[in-house]
Write an enzyme that holds these catalytic residues in place. Structure first.
Site, short mmCIF file in Angstrom:
data_model
loop_
_atom_site.label_atom_id
_atom_site.label_comp_id
_atom_site.label_asym_id
_atom_site.label_seq_id
_atom_site.Cartn_x
_atom_site.Cartn_y
_atom_site.Cartn_z
N TRP A 75 0.84 -1.21 0.00
CA TRP A 75 0.00 0.00 0.00
C TRP A 75 0.87 1.26 0.00
CZ3 TRP A 75 -1.54 3.23 4.57
CH2 TRP A 75 -2.46 4.21 4.21
N GLN A 78 6.46 4.96 -4.89
CA GLN A 78 7.81 5.07 -4.32
C GLN A 78 8.71 3.91 -4.74
OE1 GLN A 78 6.02 5.17 -0.32
NE2 GLN A 78 7.44 6.81 0.16
N ASP A 137 1.08 -9.01 0.62
CA ASP A 137 -0.28 -8.48 0.66
C ASP A 137 -0.51 -7.42 -0.42
OD1 ASP A 137 -2.86 -8.25 2.12
OD2 ASP A 137 -2.18 -6.19 2.45
N TYR A 184 -4.89 -0.70 -4.71
CA TYR A 184 -3.55 -0.11 -4.54
C TYR A 184 -3.01 0.33 -5.91
CZ TYR A 184 -3.62 -2.22 0.18
OH TYR A 184 -3.94 -2.58 1.47
N TRP A 235 -2.47 -4.32 9.91
CA TRP A 235 -1.85 -3.32 9.03
C TRP A 235 -1.41 -2.05 9.76
CZ3 TRP A 235 -4.53 1.36 8.14
CH2 TRP A 235 -5.91 1.39 8.27
N SER A 236 -0.54 -1.31 9.08
CA SER A 236 0.04 -0.05 9.60
C SER A 236 0.59 -0.22 11.02
CB SER A 236 -0.96 1.11 9.54
OG SER A 236 -1.07 1.59 8.22
N LEU A 274 3.35 0.57 12.11
CA LEU A 274 4.14 1.74 12.52
C LEU A 274 3.33 3.02 12.38
CD1 LEU A 274 7.59 0.78 10.90
CD2 LEU A 274 6.84 0.47 13.27
N ARG A 277 5.98 9.46 3.32
CA ARG A 277 4.60 9.20 2.91
C ARG A 277 3.72 10.44 3.10
NH1 ARG A 277 1.56 3.90 5.15
NH2 ARG A 277 3.19 2.96 3.88
N SER A 323 9.45 1.73 2.02
CA SER A 323 9.70 2.38 0.73
C SER A 323 11.18 2.27 0.36
CB SER A 323 9.24 3.84 0.76
OG SER A 323 9.93 4.55 1.77
N1 LIG Z 1 -6.60 -3.53 4.82
C1 LIG Z 1 -6.39 -2.24 4.84
O1 LIG Z 1 -7.31 -1.43 4.83
C2 LIG Z 1 -4.97 -1.74 4.85
C3 LIG Z 1 -4.70 -0.39 5.06
C4 LIG Z 1 -3.37 0.01 5.08
C5 LIG Z 1 -2.35 -0.92 4.91
N2 LIG Z 1 -2.65 -2.23 4.67
C6 LIG Z 1 -1.59 -3.25 4.46
O2 LIG Z 1 -0.61 -3.16 5.49
C7 LIG Z 1 0.66 -2.93 4.92
C8 LIG Z 1 1.51 -2.13 5.87
O3 LIG Z 1 0.88 -0.87 6.14
P1 LIG Z 1 1.76 0.44 6.20
O4 LIG Z 1 2.61 0.55 4.98
O5 LIG Z 1 0.85 1.56 6.55
O6 LIG Z 1 2.72 0.06 7.44
P2 LIG Z 1 3.56 0.99 8.44
O7 LIG Z 1 4.61 0.10 8.96
O8 LIG Z 1 2.65 1.63 9.43
O9 LIG Z 1 4.17 2.15 7.54
C9 LIG Z 1 5.15 1.86 6.58
C10 LIG Z 1 5.88 3.13 6.20
O10 LIG Z 1 6.60 3.66 7.30
C11 LIG Z 1 7.88 4.09 6.88
N3 LIG Z 1 8.87 3.15 7.46
C12 LIG Z 1 8.77 1.80 7.57
N4 LIG Z 1 9.83 1.29 8.20
C13 LIG Z 1 10.61 2.33 8.52
C14 LIG Z 1 11.86 2.43 9.19
N5 LIG Z 1 12.47 1.37 9.66
N6 LIG Z 1 12.41 3.68 9.33
C15 LIG Z 1 11.78 4.76 8.86
N7 LIG Z 1 10.61 4.72 8.21
C16 LIG Z 1 10.02 3.52 8.04
C17 LIG Z 1 7.86 4.03 5.36
O11 LIG Z 1 7.28 5.25 4.88
P3 LIG Z 1 8.12 6.44 4.20
O12 LIG Z 1 8.03 6.22 2.74
O13 LIG Z 1 7.38 7.64 4.66
O14 LIG Z 1 9.52 6.38 4.70
C18 LIG Z 1 6.91 2.89 5.12
O15 LIG Z 1 6.34 2.86 3.84
C19 LIG Z 1 0.34 -2.26 3.57
O16 LIG Z 1 1.38 -2.36 2.64
C20 LIG Z 1 -0.87 -3.03 3.14
O17 LIG Z 1 -0.48 -4.28 2.60
C21 LIG Z 1 -3.94 -2.65 4.65
#
Ligand SMILES: NC(=O)c1ccc[n+]([C@@H]2O[C@H](COP(=O)([O-])OP(=O)(O)OC[C@H]3O[C@@H](n4cnc5c(N)ncnc54)[C@H](OP(=O)(O)O)[C@@H]3O)[C@@H](O)[C@H]2O)c1
Length: 329
Positions: free
Chosen positions: A21, A27, A49, A54, A207-208, A210, A228, A289
């Site tokens: 996502w 990115q 996933d 997306y 999900w999410s 972080l 993001r 990313s």
């Molecule tokens: N079912 C649903 O409605 C739903 C909704 C949302 C997500 N999802 C699923 O859940 C997955 C994960 O969600 P999410 O991407 O929101 O997860 P997250 O872990 O909350 O956020 C990931 C973002 O945080 C930053 N990041 C991650 N690791 C980092 C680190 N070690 N240091 C610094 N920044 C870091 C990056 O963004 P930057 O680019 O800003 O650095 C990365 O893209 C999605 O890919 C999707 O498959 C599902």
């Protein structure tokens, strides 16, 4: 990497999984997607996933191309899609039998696979009778196009209804739910679903973890370039981070970062391990990313032993948001 049962089902999913996502297309291009997926797989990740919405399907195109190039045996990984937001036409969205079927076929084509392992209803659809969706999912299972079906952000009541319908028709109910779960968003996973883990054996792919990056500490001094919250189309996220509630969370994240560092971890790692400390979480979906982010996040597993009761208590003392069951009277 350890593997957890996806609820009461027989399938075992890696405790960390990887999703696309926001990242894939805006990115992350195919080359980087392939690098990240290879790194994840080499660390034992077995679930990738995705969703029809997306990047309007392009995220699945990228993942499909990466899967093709990586050429892993199909029996060694799980890939998902989610149906709900297809196109703008009435037939292209929601959970009608037609859209559930069309979206499944389109996702299989974009992902270049013969079947989807997990297929989620991305949101509840109040315009479609739940029977229609439950039976459509079961037809896809019988046709061998999906193996397990589930939901995302359905209420406990809606999940109970889906299971009741499945029992009435002697078919398969939703195996897993995909809810948001992180240190700032706990109610649904910890309270609302709490009985469903036992009664229907619900699995969760959360999900999410972080909170879109907030739980890495990167937003302590404003919104950095290239994150993001600065992507066109995600102004709502920036507004959330800049809101009083967002600023209060960023302040708490700073305290959490100091606690993590005191215990020899990154905040990102401690936050991910905190999600895993809940036994009702089947898998935590990582997002990244950049390869360095994914490397850091996967390395969290090396610090598992540090999440002792004292650290967990210190986390609670900082976030002060442990949801409580409502009193019975
Ligand atoms: N079912 C649903 O409605 C739903 C909704 C949302 C997500 N999802 C699923 O859940 C997955 C994960 O969600 P999410 O991407 O929101 O997860 P997250 O872990 O909350 O956020 C990931 C973002 O945080 C930053 N990041 C991650 N690791 C980092 C680190 N070690 N240091 C610094 N920044 C870091 C990056 O963004 P930057 O680019 O800003 O650095 C990365 O893209 C999605 O890919 C999707 O498959 C599902």
């Amino acid at each position: 990497m350890e593997y957890r049962k996806l609820g009461k089902s027989g399938i075992k999913v890696s405790e960390f999984s990887f999703g696309s996502w926001v990242t894939f297309k805006s990115q992350v291009d195919t080359k980087l997607a392939k690098e990240c997926m290879a790194m994840a797989y080499e660390h034992g990740v077995n679930f990738f996933d995705n969703a029809e919405v997306y990047s309007d399907g392009d995220s699945e195109v990228i993942m499909g191309e990466a899967l093709k190039q990586l050429n892993w045996t199909r029996d060694s990984y799980l890939v998902s899609s989610k149906v709900f937001w297809g196109g703008q036409k009435p037939t292209q969205r929601g959970l009608s039998r037609k859209h559930v079927f069309d979206a499944c076929h389109a996702a299989m084509k974009r992902l270049q696979v013969d079947y989807l392992d997990l297929y989620f209803c991305h949101r509840p659809d109040i315009d479609t009778p739940v029977e229609e969706t439950v039976l459509a999912m079961n037809d896809l299972i019988r046709q061998g196009k999906i193996l397990y079906w589930g939901t995302s952000e359905w209420s406990a009541e809606q999940l109970r209804e889906a299971h009741q319908v499945a029992r009435d028709y002697r078919v398969i109910g939703p195996t897993m739910e995909q809810p948001e779960y992180n240190l700032f968003h706990r109610e649904r996973v910890e309270i609302e679903y709490s009985r469903l883990y036992e009664t229907v054996g619900l699995g969760t792919t959360v999900w999410s973890p972080l909170s879109s990056g907030l739980l890495t500490g990167k937003y302590e001094n404003g919104i950095p370039e290239g994150t993001r919250a600065n992507i066109t189309g995600y102004e709502w996220l920036k507004a959330r981070f800049l809101s009083p509630e967002g600023q209060a969370q960023i302040a708490k994240a700073k305290e959490l970062r100091l606690l993590a560092e005191k215990n020899g971890m990154k905040l990102s790692q401690m936050s991910l391990l905190w999600c895993l400390s809940n036994p009702n979480v089947s898998t935590v979906i990582l997002g990244a990313s950049k390869t360095e982010q994914l490397r850091e996040n996967l390395a969290a597993l090396e610090h598992k032993a540090k999440m002792n009761p004292e650290v967990l208590e210190a986390i609670e003392a900082i976030v002060q948001n442990k949801p409580e069951h409502a009193p019975l009277f």
